[in-house]
Design a protein around this motif. Structure first.
Motif, short mmCIF file in Angstrom:
data_model
loop_
_atom_site.label_atom_id
_atom_site.label_comp_id
_atom_site.label_asym_id
_atom_site.label_seq_id
_atom_site.Cartn_x
_atom_site.Cartn_y
_atom_site.Cartn_z
N LEU A 110 0.81 -1.22 0.00
CA LEU A 110 0.00 0.00 0.00
C LEU A 110 0.84 1.27 0.00
N LEU A 111 2.01 1.21 0.67
CA LEU A 111 2.88 2.39 0.73
C LEU A 111 4.19 2.15 -0.02
N ALA A 112 4.14 1.27 -1.00
CA ALA A 112 5.34 1.01 -1.81
C ALA A 112 5.73 2.28 -2.59
N PRO A 113 7.01 2.48 -2.86
CA PRO A 113 7.45 3.67 -3.60
C PRO A 113 6.82 3.71 -5.00
N THR A 114 6.45 4.91 -5.44
CA THR A 114 5.92 5.14 -6.78
C THR A 114 6.67 6.34 -7.37
N PRO A 115 6.56 6.54 -8.70
CA PRO A 115 7.22 7.71 -9.27
C PRO A 115 6.77 9.02 -8.62
N GLU A 116 5.49 9.09 -8.25
CA GLU A 116 4.98 10.31 -7.62
C GLU A 116 5.41 10.42 -6.17
N TYR A 117 5.51 9.26 -5.48
CA TYR A 117 5.91 9.23 -4.07
C TYR A 117 7.08 8.25 -3.90
N PRO A 118 8.32 8.70 -4.15
CA PRO A 118 9.49 7.82 -3.96
C PRO A 118 9.58 7.29 -2.53
N ASN A 119 9.17 8.10 -1.57
CA ASN A 119 9.02 7.64 -0.19
C ASN A 119 7.55 7.29 0.02
N GLY A 120 7.25 6.01 -0.20
CA GLY A 120 5.86 5.58 -0.23
C GLY A 120 5.09 5.84 1.04
N GLN A 121 5.79 5.92 2.19
CA GLN A 121 5.10 6.14 3.45
C GLN A 121 4.50 7.54 3.56
N LEU A 122 4.72 8.37 2.53
CA LEU A 122 4.12 9.71 2.48
C LEU A 122 2.97 9.78 1.47
N ASN A 123 2.53 8.63 0.97
CA ASN A 123 1.46 8.57 -0.03
C ASN A 123 0.10 8.50 0.66
N PRO A 124 -0.75 9.54 0.55
CA PRO A 124 -2.03 9.55 1.27
C PRO A 124 -2.99 8.45 0.83
N ALA A 125 -2.97 8.06 -0.46
CA ALA A 125 -3.89 7.03 -0.95
C ALA A 125 -3.66 5.69 -0.25
N GLY A 126 -2.42 5.40 0.09
CA GLY A 126 -2.10 4.15 0.76
C GLY A 126 -2.76 4.03 2.12
N TYR A 127 -2.87 5.14 2.83
CA TYR A 127 -3.49 5.12 4.15
C TYR A 127 -5.00 4.90 4.06
N SER A 128 -5.61 5.40 3.00
CA SER A 128 -7.04 5.17 2.80
C SER A 128 -7.34 3.69 2.57
N ASP A 129 -6.53 3.04 1.73
CA ASP A 129 -6.69 1.60 1.49
C ASP A 129 -6.41 0.80 2.77
N TYR A 130 -5.38 1.23 3.49
CA TYR A 130 -5.03 0.57 4.76
C TYR A 130 -6.22 0.57 5.71
N ALA A 131 -6.91 1.70 5.81
CA ALA A 131 -8.01 1.83 6.75
C ALA A 131 -9.14 0.85 6.43
N ILE A 132 -9.47 0.70 5.15
CA ILE A 132 -10.55 -0.20 4.75
C ILE A 132 -10.21 -1.65 5.10
#
Length: 489
Positions: free
Chosen positions: A186-208
Motif C-alpha cells: 500500500l505504501l510502496a514507492p511510486t514515481p509520484e511518491y518515492p518515499n511511499g510512506q508519504l502517499n495519502p492514498a495508501g493510508y485510505s486503502d489501509y483503513a478499509i
C-alpha cells in the motif's frame, strides 16, 4: 495433564478455575482475537503520527496532545467495562456479550480515523481526539473481557503463560503482518511518491482493509471461545457502584505485588510507546531507508516475537517469572540502543551501505523480542495477583484487575505518543520534512534523547519486575487453600 471435562471439575464453591491444559483450538481462538488489538495498536503507534503530521501537515504537538487526551479519557472506560463484565450474569457468561457487541463499532470507528475531513488545526485536534477516543472505547469492550477470560480458562501456573503468550503472538502477528502488507504494497514507492510512506492514498486503502479484519477476528475469537462458557467459574454477583470500582482499582495499589507489577509495566509500556512512535521517523529520516526496509524490519521482527513467545515459558520454568522478566528487559536495554550509539561514535555502516539494514535488524528485532517476552510474563504474573486477591477478598475480579492494567497501559501508551511528539519538538524536527534534508544536528539530538530515555525506562522496569513477590510455590499453595485441600494458615 489431559483436558478437563465437566466430571473432572474441581469443587466450585470457591469459584476456582479448573487446573488443566486448555484445548488447543480454544487457546488459538483466545489468542486470535488479539490480531485486532495488534492492528489497532500498531496503527496508533507507528502510522498515526506520521500520517497526520507528515502527510496531512498537522503539527506533531497537536496530534500528540489529541491522542494523549483521548487515550487518558478512554482509560477511564476500562474500569467501567471491567465493572459490568465482572458483574454481568447471562446465559452467555460474563465476558462474551461485550465481545460480540464490540466487533462492528470497533472496525467502523477505526475506518473513520484514517479519513478525516478538511479542517483547521483546531478542527483536526477535535476530530483526532473524538474518533481516537471512540476507537479505543469500543476496543475496550473487547480487550478487557477477553483478557479477563484468560485466567478463568485455567489455574495451571505455566499454562497461563502459554495462553497469554499466544495472545501476544497473534497480536504482534496481526499488527506486523498488516504493517508488512501496508509498507510493502500500500505504501510502496511510486514515481509520484518515492518515499511511499508519504502517499495519502495508501493510508485510505489501509483503513478499509484493517477495519474489516479487526471486526472479523473479534467475532471469530468470540465464537471460538464460546464453548468454554460452561466450564468457567460460577461466581456470585458483587454489588458495587462505579465509584467503588474506581476506588477498588486504586485501592489495589495496597497489594504490593500489583503495585510492583504496575510500576514495572509503566516503565516498559512508555519505553515501547516511544520506540514505536519514533520508529518510522528513524527509518525514514535517520537511516534514510524506504518502505521496503520497513517491510523487512517487520518481517524479521516476527522471528523475535516468536522467540519471545517460546522463550518466555522456557525461561520462566528455569528461573521463575520475575527473574525471567528482568533478564528479558535487560536484553532489550542492552541491544536496542546499539545502532544509535554506534552511529554517533562512527562505528556503524553509513546510510546507503548494503550492511546497514541487516545491522539494524539484528539489534532491533532481538531487543524488541526481549521487551515483548517481559510483557508476556507480566500478563501471566498479573493472573497470580488475581488469585492472591481472590483468596483475600473472596471475589473473582479479573475484569477489575485487567481494567486496571489497561487503564495504566493506555495512559502510558498515550504518554509514549505524546513524549515522541515532544522529542520531535525538542529536537526541532520540521513538519513535512524531506528525507536527506534534515540537519545532522537535529537527527543526532533526536537519537541521543531517544537512547537515554529507553535505557532509563528499561532498567527501571527490570528492577521492578525482579522484585515481584509471588513465585510458583506460592501460587500452588494458594490454589490448594482456595480449593480446601489444605488448612488455611
Amino acid at each position: 495433564m489431559a483436558d478437563a471435562t465437566p466430571s473432572q471439575s474441581a469443587p466450585r464453591d470457591l469459584a476456582v478455575p479448573l487446573e488443566r491444559k486448555v484445548p488447543t483450538r480454544v487457546k488459538f481462538a483466545f489468542g486470535f482475537g488479539a490480531i485486532a488489538f495488534g492492528i489497532k495498536d500498531n496503527g496508533f503507534s507507528l502510522l498515526l503520527l506520521i500520517y497526520y503530521n507528515q502527510v496531512i501537515g498537522v503539527p506533531a504537538a497537536i496530534v500528540g496532545a489529541a491522542v494523549l487526551i483521548a487515550l487518558v479519557m478512554d482509560a477511564f472506560i476500562d474500569p467501567i467495562v471491567g465493572h459490568f463484565s465482572d458483574n454481568l450474569r447471562t446465559r452467555w457468561g460474563r465476558r462474551h456479550p461485550f465481545i460480540y457487541l464490540s466487533a462492528i463499532p470497533a472496525g467502523l470507528f477505526f475506518l473513520l480515523l484514517w479519513n478525516p475531513p478538511e479542517a483547521s488545526n483546531t478542527g483536526m485536534f477535535f476530530y483526532i481526539f473524538g474518533i481516537a477516543f471512540l476507537v479505543r472505547a469500543t476496543m475496550s469492550c473487547f480487550e478487557v473481557p477477553m483478557a479477563a477470560l484468560g485466567p478463568e480458562l485455567t489455574s495451571e501456573y505455566h499454562e497461563r503463560t502459554r495462553i497469554f503468550g499466544l495472545r501476544f503472538f497473534f497480536g504482534w502477528l496481526g499488527g506486523a503482518t498488516m504493517l508488512l502488507f501496508t509498507f510493502a504494497v500500500l505504501l510502496a514507492p511510486t514515481p509520484e511518491y518515492p518515499n511511499g510512506q508519504l502517499n495519502p492514498a495508501g493510508y485510505s486503502d489501509y483503513a478499509i482493509i484493517a477495519s474489516v479484519i479487526m471486526s472479523s477476528v473479534i467475532l471469530l475469537s468470540a465464537l471460538g471461545t464460546h464453548s468454554e462458557i460452561k466450564y468457567l467459574p460460577k461466581v456470585e454477583r458483587v454489588k458495587m457502584t462505579l465509584g467503588q470500582t474506581f476506588r477498588g482499582i486504586f485501592g489495589s495499589l495496597s497489594n504490593r505485588a500489583f503495585l510492583i507489577l504496575m510500576l514495572g509495566g509503566l516503565c516498559a509500556y512508555v519505553s515501547q510507546g516511544i520506540s514505536f512512535g519514533l520508529l518510522t521517523y528513524f527509518i525514514t529520516y535517520y537511516w534514510q531507508l524506504d518502505s521496503t526496509a520497513l517491510a523487512w524490519y517487520i518481517f524479521v521482527l516476527m522471528f523475535g516475537i516468536l522467540g519471545a513467545v517460546l522463550g518466555s515459558t522456557w525461561l520462566s520454568r528455569r528461573v521463575g517469572k520475575p527473574r525471567a522478566a528482568m533478564l528479558c528487559l535487560l536484553l532489550a536495554v542492552a541491544l536496542q540502543p546499539i545502532p544509535y550509539i554506534a552511529r554517533t561514535i562512527g562505528f556503524f555502516p553509513e546510510n546507503g551501505d548494503p550492511m546497514l539494514l541487516p545491522s539494524i535488524l539484528v539489534f532491533l528485532a532481538i531487543g524488541t523480542g526481549g521487551l515483548v517476552a517481559s510483557l508476556i510474563l507480566k500478563s501471566s504474573m498479573l493472573t497470580d495477583v488475581i488469585e492472591d486477591d481472590a483468596e483475600k477478598t473472596g471475589r473473582r475480579s479479573e475484569g477489575l484487575f485487567f481494567a486496571g492494567q489497561f487503564f495504566l497501559q493506555k495512559c502510558v501508551s498515550g504518554a509514549g505518543v505524546f513524549i515522541s511528539a515532544a522529542i520531535l519538538t525538542a529536537a526541532a524536527f520540521p513538519d513535512q520534512a524531506v528525507p536527506g534534508e534534515v540537519a545532522d544536528t537535529v537527527l543526532r539530538d533526536l537519537a541521543l534523547i531517544y537512547v537515554a530515555l529507553i535505557m532509563i525506562l528499561g532498567s527501571a522496569a527490570a528492577y521492578f519486575m525482579n522484585r515481584f513477590p509471588i513465585n510458583e510455590d506460592d501460587h500452588h499453595a494458594r490454589i490448594a487453600r482456595m480449593r480446601g485441600l489444605t488448612e488455611t494458615t
